[in-house]
Motif scaffolding. Structure first.
Motif, PDB file in Angstrom:
ATOM      1  N   ARG A  28       6.414   1.804  -8.193  1.00  0.00           N
ATOM      2  CA  ARG A  28       5.209   1.375  -8.901  1.00  0.00           C
ATOM      3  C   ARG A  28       5.325  -0.083  -9.335  1.00  0.00           C
ATOM      4  NH1 ARG A  28       2.402   3.681 -14.452  1.00  0.00           N
ATOM      5  NH2 ARG A  28       0.267   3.161 -13.840  1.00  0.00           N
ATOM      6  N   GLY A  29       4.298  -0.817  -9.040  1.00  0.00           N
ATOM      7  CA  GLY A  29       4.290  -2.229  -9.383  1.00  0.00           C
ATOM      8  C   GLY A  29       4.968  -3.109  -8.359  1.00  0.00           C
ATOM      9  N   ARG A  30       5.659  -2.507  -7.408  1.00  0.00           N
ATOM     10  CA  ARG A  30       6.363  -3.280  -6.387  1.00  0.00           C
ATOM     11  C   ARG A  30       5.610  -3.310  -5.068  1.00  0.00           C
ATOM     12  NH1 ARG A  30      12.682  -1.297  -7.267  1.00  0.00           N
ATOM     13  NH2 ARG A  30      12.766  -1.712  -9.522  1.00  0.00           N
ATOM     14  N   LEU A  31       4.632  -2.424  -4.961  1.00  0.00           N
ATOM     15  CA  LEU A  31       3.836  -2.391  -3.737  1.00  0.00           C
ATOM     16  C   LEU A  31       2.542  -3.168  -3.949  1.00  0.00           C
ATOM     17  CD1 LEU A  31       4.166   1.365  -2.659  1.00  0.00           C
ATOM     18  CD2 LEU A  31       5.308  -0.603  -1.635  1.00  0.00           C
ATOM     19  N   PRO A  32       2.132  -3.938  -2.977  1.00  0.00           N
ATOM     20  CA  PRO A  32       0.843  -4.642  -3.105  1.00  0.00           C
ATOM     21  C   PRO A  32      -0.295  -3.643  -3.300  1.00  0.00           C
ATOM     22  CG  PRO A  32       2.117  -5.492  -1.256  1.00  0.00           C
ATOM     23  CD  PRO A  32       2.828  -4.261  -1.735  1.00  0.00           C
TER      24      PRO A  32
END
Length: 243
Positions: A28-32
């Motif tokens: 979470r938060g690391r994927l566009p």
């Protein structure tokens, strides 16, 4: 069969959702945002397909007509669900868990979406019945695989609330399997029994509503329609009096 054999598919389902949710939280938060959005659209499209495919089970009940029974059950069930405020109660449960475990962000939305997606589908019903009757968990193995991927995307989008959907899976799906074992003599062939076909068909229509929501086309109050799953069986017996 032992209770462990009757609920083997449910236990696998819980594991896949926990693993998928954990991966989703880690990512979470690391994927566009565009990747998450596209994955959710893929899940929405698959959900629509599953819903449409199982809604056709209504055509397998000719007397009384399955589609008429489904319409009546959904209309009456929706009215009852709104009267009982089922949607609000389910969301309230999510809020309670959020406060208890200090969930952040879209906790309730994730809990509700995951609980409905994992438990309303026809795979849950027929898979749990078959698992409880004869120990066959093949349908729930398929469902577990789908739920694992779905929980990853949902957790990456909504957060920690998705994890707590395993409580609903354990109580609802596990309960169905254990109950099926008790009433095995009433449903000799779950795959062709008209009562199961009706519940599958109504569940399929509800899953279509859930898919529309995942695709952000139209939000359907699926939780309020849950009484229809029970009402359609009662209406079937009532309809037999006229055929």
């Amino acid at each position: 069969m032992s209770p462990l054999e009757q609920t083997s598919g449910t236990l696998l389902n819980i594991v896949t959702v926990l693993v998928g949710s954990s991966l989703g939280l880690a990512l979470r938060g690391r994927l566009p945002e565009r990747i998450v959005r596209t994955v959710m659209q893929a899940i929405g499209l698959t959900t629509l397909f599953i819903g449409v495919d199982n809604a056709f089970d209504l055509g397998g009940v000719a007397r009384p007509p399955g589609i008429i029974l489904a319409l009546m059950a959904l209309a009456l069930g929706g009215a009852l669900g709104e009267w009982w405020r089922l949607g609000e109660r389910l969301e309230g449960l999510g809020e309670l868990l959020k406060r208890r475990f200090r969930g952040q962000g879209r906790f309730t939305e994730g809990f509700v979406a995951a609980s409905l997606l994992f438990c309303v589908g026809p795979l849950t019903l027929i898979g749990s019945v078959q698992n409880g009757l004869v120990g066959d968990a093949s349908f729930l193995v398929l469902k577990s695989t789908l739920d694992g991927f779905a929980s990853l995307a949902l957790a990456a989008t909504f957060g920690f609330g998705v994890v707590f959907s395993v409580v609903v899976i354990a109580l609802y799906q596990g309960g169905l399997s254990l109950a099926a074992g008790l009433f095995a003599n009433l449903i000799p062939d779950p795959a062709t029994d008209p009562r199961v076909l009706l519940v599958n068909g109504v569940g399929g229509l509800m899953i279509i509503g859930l898919g529309l929501g995942l695709l952000e086309i139209k939000r359907v109050q699926v939780a309020s329609l849950l009484p229809a799953l029970v009402l359609v069986v009662g209406l079937y017996y009532a309809g037999l009096l006229f055929y």
